[in-house]
Design a protein around this motif. Structure first.
Motif, PDB file in Angstrom:
ATOM      1  N   THR A 100       0.758  -1.208  -0.068  1.00 10.79           N
ATOM      2  CA  THR A 100      -0.096  -0.086  -0.007  1.00 10.79           C
ATOM      3  C   THR A 100       0.850   1.284  -0.068  1.00 10.79           C
ATOM      4  O   THR A 100       0.477   2.450   0.214  1.00 10.79           O
ATOM      5  CB  THR A 100      -0.912  -0.078   1.176  1.00 10.79           C
ATOM      6  N   SER A 101       2.165   1.099   0.003  1.00 11.44           N
ATOM      7  CA  SER A 101       2.965   2.319  -0.187  1.00 11.44           C
ATOM      8  C   SER A 101       4.385   1.866  -1.108  1.00 11.44           C
ATOM      9  O   SER A 101       5.052   0.796  -0.773  1.00 11.44           O
ATOM     10  CB  SER A 101       3.596   2.588   1.168  1.00 11.44           C
ATOM     11  N   PRO A 102       4.732   2.775  -1.973  1.00 16.01           N
ATOM     12  CA  PRO A 102       5.763   2.442  -2.806  1.00 16.01           C
ATOM     13  C   PRO A 102       7.211   2.384  -2.092  1.00 16.01           C
ATOM     14  O   PRO A 102       8.177   1.948  -2.430  1.00 16.01           O
ATOM     15  CB  PRO A 102       5.716   3.398  -3.834  1.00 16.01           C
ATOM     16  N   GLN A 103       7.084   3.341  -0.739  1.00 19.29           N
ATOM     17  CA  GLN A 103       8.218   3.403   0.015  1.00 19.29           C
ATOM     18  C   GLN A 103       8.528   2.306   0.609  1.00 19.29           C
ATOM     19  O   GLN A 103       9.906   1.752   1.034  1.00 19.29           O
ATOM     20  CB  GLN A 103       8.216   4.540   0.657  1.00 19.29           C
ATOM     21  N   GLN A 104       7.348   1.435   1.202  1.00 18.95           N
ATOM     22  CA  GLN A 104       7.846   0.225   1.950  1.00 18.95           C
ATOM     23  C   GLN A 104       6.767  -0.660   1.579  1.00 18.95           C
ATOM     24  O   GLN A 104       5.605  -0.920   1.984  1.00 18.95           O
ATOM     25  CB  GLN A 104       7.407   0.791   3.420  1.00 18.95           C
ATOM     26  N   PRO A 105       6.949  -1.384   0.648  1.00 19.28           N
ATOM     27  CA  PRO A 105       6.032  -2.813   0.229  1.00 19.28           C
ATOM     28  C   PRO A 105       5.865  -3.665   1.497  1.00 19.28           C
ATOM     29  O   PRO A 105       6.739  -3.877   2.135  1.00 19.28           O
ATOM     30  CB  PRO A 105       6.865  -3.186  -1.095  1.00 19.28           C
TER      31      PRO A 105
END
Length: 346
Positions: free
Chosen positions: A183-188
């Motif tokens: 749900t976040s490209p910074q922390q898959p």
């Protein structure tokens, strides 16, 4: 082309036929002013359309209801407005040649001639991205950009595109290929990697739930906090060797492993005689496959006030065996029990 009943006025366009150029103003944007010549069958000389503020000249328009011939063949024609029920053509392009269709399909190009969109019998090919709706909750397929990264992929978005609902994307290099979901490209939350070193997968979450009627894990080793997490029940007779004067009491000795930790519960009986006071007496040997990597002790209890320590030698010690060091009140103890546990060697 054959005649037709379609009239521009049905499209909301008002036509003015005159022998002069436009006089006055148009009523609605898109109105037409057509100047005809003189005679019994006057020809259309010029045409203008009202852009909302002034009359703009346009190429001569041709309306199919003006044609009485059953078939018209024209090598080249400039037509301002063409109204027909069905138009058949081998090919079509806009004036700049960037949008059109031909026998290969429908296509659109950029100013450099590169194909941006093409729909053919083989499927739809689009450069840049596709999305299922223009607004609201939708799914977007992007070739070059997921918000917050320079990576293409599939994402669920809403009107606030800076906060995607979910994402699936991948990256690759000469060393590895990576697939990420979250749900976040910074922390898959989930990442799978295929590299020259071998395949791996990782899951990052504050809480991970596995639910199902049957969950099978086909793997040689599972670790939790770097400790093996497997479990097994062992047959003590296959992994423990008793000394000559001792035996399992009433078959109560247990050996099992839970979450990477071995548990050994001993119930020992002296077969004959008494226990010498203050002696270290060998009782049981452990199979090397379950030996701990360091020495461990645990209290052992027995009859007639006997009490001592159960000890297992580690690999660096002289004898990999279990012992009980016993001190008793009257040296007549004949039964001892105890428990110890140790982590599986890493």
């Amino acid at each position: 082309m054959s005649g037709a009943d379609i009239d521009p006025e049905r499209l909301g366009i008002e036509r003015t036929r005159s022998e002069t150029p436009p006089q006055g103003e148009g009523k609605n944007r898109g109105d037409l002013w057509m100047q005809y010549g003189t005679g019994d069958k006057p020809a259309l000389v010029a045409e203008w359309w009202w852009d909302g503020s002034e009359w703009e000249p346009i190429p001569v328009a041709m309306y199919l209801d003006q044609l009485s011939a059953r078939d018209v063949q024209v090598d080249a024609a400039v037509i301002g407005l063409l109204c027909a029920g069905i138009i058949r053509s081998g090919s079509f392009t806009t004036a700049d040649g960037l949008v059109g269709f031909d026998k290969s399909g429908f296509w659109a190009k950029d100013e450099d001639g590169n194909t941006l969109f093409k729909a053919t019998g083989d499927g739809v090919h689009a450069v840049g991205g596709l999305q299922t709706a223009s607004s609201g909750d939708r799914v977007q397929l992007s070739q070059t950009l997921i918000e917050g990264t320079k990576t293409g992929g599939l994402q669920g978005i809403g009107d606030d595109k800076t906060h995607p609902y979910w994402l699936i994307w991948g990256t690759h290099s000469d060393e590895f290929d990576r697939l990420s979901m979250g749900t976040s490209p910074q922390q898959p939350q989930f990442t799978a990697v295929a590299s020259r070193e071998g395949d791996s997968a990782s899951m990052v979450a504050g809480r991970v739930n596995l639910a199902g009627g049957s969950i099978n894990m086909y793997t040689s080793k599972v670790t939790v906090n770097e400790l093996p997490a497997g479990f097994k029940d062992y047959n003590p007779s296959s992994y423990l060797g008793w000394s000559a004067d001792y035996e399992d009491y009433n078959g109560a000795t247990r050996l099992y492993k839970r979450a990477g930790v071995y548990f050994l519960e001993l119930n020992i009986k002296v077969r004959t005689g008494v226990v010498p006071s203050q002696k270290i007496i060998p009782v049981v040997r452990l199979d090397p496959s379950i030996m701990p990597d360091h020495s461990l002790d645990v209290l052992a209890y027995g009859t007639s006030y006997a009490m001592g320590r159960f000890h297992v030698f580690g690999p660096g010690e002289s004898q990999p065996q279990g012992t009980i060091s016993i001190g008793t009140a009257n040296t007549t103890a004949n039964f001892f029990s105890g428990q110890m546990f140790w982590a599986e060697a890493r």
